[in-house]
Design an enzyme around this catalytic site. Sequence first.
Site, short mmCIF file in Angstrom:
data_model
loop_
_atom_site.label_atom_id
_atom_site.label_comp_id
_atom_site.label_asym_id
_atom_site.label_seq_id
_atom_site.Cartn_x
_atom_site.Cartn_y
_atom_site.Cartn_z
N LYS A 86 -1.13 3.42 11.89
CA LYS A 86 -0.98 2.00 11.49
C LYS A 86 0.46 1.76 11.04
CE LYS A 86 -3.26 -1.52 8.57
NZ LYS A 86 -4.32 -1.78 7.58
N SER A 124 -7.61 -5.42 8.76
CA SER A 124 -6.26 -5.52 9.24
C SER A 124 -5.84 -4.39 10.19
CB SER A 124 -5.30 -5.57 8.06
OG SER A 124 -5.35 -4.35 7.33
N SER A 156 -10.43 -3.02 5.60
CA SER A 156 -9.56 -3.01 6.79
C SER A 156 -9.70 -1.81 7.72
CB SER A 156 -8.10 -3.15 6.37
OG SER A 156 -7.81 -4.49 6.12
#
Length: 484
Positions: A81, A156, A180
């Site tokens: 990420k 997210s 997330s």
Amino acid sequence: MSDDVVALSARSIAEAVASGELGAVEVAEAHLETLDSGDAGIHAFLEVTAERALAEAGEVDAAIAAGASPGRLAGVPIGLKDNLCTRGVPTTCASRILEGWIPPYDATVVTRVREAGAVSFGKTNMDEFAMGSSTEHSAFGPTRNPRDTARVPGGSSGGSAAAVAADLVPLSLGSDTGGSIRQPAALCGVVGVKPTYGAVSRYGLIAFASSLDQIGPFARDVGDAALLLEVIAGHDPLDATSIPDGIPDVVDHLDDGVDGLRVGLVAGLMGDGIAPDIAARVREAVAVLERAGATVEEVVMPTFASALSAYYLIAPAEASSNLARFDGVRYGLRVDAPTTAEMMVATRTAGFGPEVKRRIMLGTYALSAGYYDAYYGTAQKVRTVICNDFAAAYEHLDVLVSPTTPTTAFAIGEEIDDPMTMYLNDICTIPSNLAGHPAMSVPFGVDGGGLPVGVQIMAPALGERTMFRVAAVLEAAAQSEVAA
Ligand code: GLN
């Protein structure tokens, strides 16, 4: 050949590379080939570091040739990420304000996967600063759900979830502050794990809300997720909140079953606001656990109804403080102006997107003199009573089960103009963040429209082993359902 290699689990790749049956470079080349064509319509990656991947894979092959122990993730491709710092590789948090910033160091998790022999393929898309539930708040364009590209992958960590769901990489890392990791895992039909707070080092994770943030794995199956969790977990002196003793091992207990386990089905998360198809799948999941020897009872968690409100005071409050460092002086973007104060305003106005600005304003307001006790102080008290609710339930239960999300994947554009509806995506996931407990989402079939449904398993602090035992039983049942 390349199709066969990209379909392999992380465990199979690591085994084949360690035994010399496959070269790490061969594995990397096969995945890069798929990534080239496969990511075009999905946009899971903000940056693919192909040359680095081949170089790292070459090092793994060289180490094996030299007789060195190759590590538990030898040659396994992984996506990171883009809020995880990577030395020499841009790290943007999907924000214009960090465009062009290149970290001088690696996050601890990045070092750990590298030391275990994993090969990083680059940085995955996300909602800006991890604020959102759809990856539409990325400054660099949304990620699409590989199961239906008209739909969001969740967020997210939507890029990390989509990358694994689309078979671009077998493993990825995300971060989970309010859901997330689990929410995008559910929407994309993969496994996603939020570990116990402090189980995985946050060193080098660009902070959103430090008392809630945890890094965790995405994988296509429970076994791969357990392996990656063991690799990244463990004490780190660079993170003051890191648990000294680490978490109990998980991999060796995946087949322990659930006989005798006491399971609580969270009643308040099965009715209003939860899609009936999802509630039906969760009821089927607890029936599976019951048939496997667990006892199941419905449990009322009265304070869960206040969790979302508390979260949307605490998380923005911490964010408003954490994001103060992006001032045009130290990192990334600077918009010049006559005075320093004007430069800061101009930089932050240009660099942050609308959702990040909303959070900073909410958080600053919640922390302001005169309102602090009423908002932030009250939210912290709510956090305490939620912890008490969990403690009472865990006096007689081992795990709690609920839907991961209220709906399956929604259409791109559907919720973006309605923050409240977007926030409600995390109604089932937020309580575990507030308590610092582990929780995971495991795919459990599909809804009437064929979209993946995730079941959430929650456990008390350091309860990862039990949580994974439950996940393994659900996974086996879901797979035999498909086979039947
Ligand atoms: N969707 C939640 C939010 O927008 C949770 C985000 C997260 O876990 N990083 O705050």
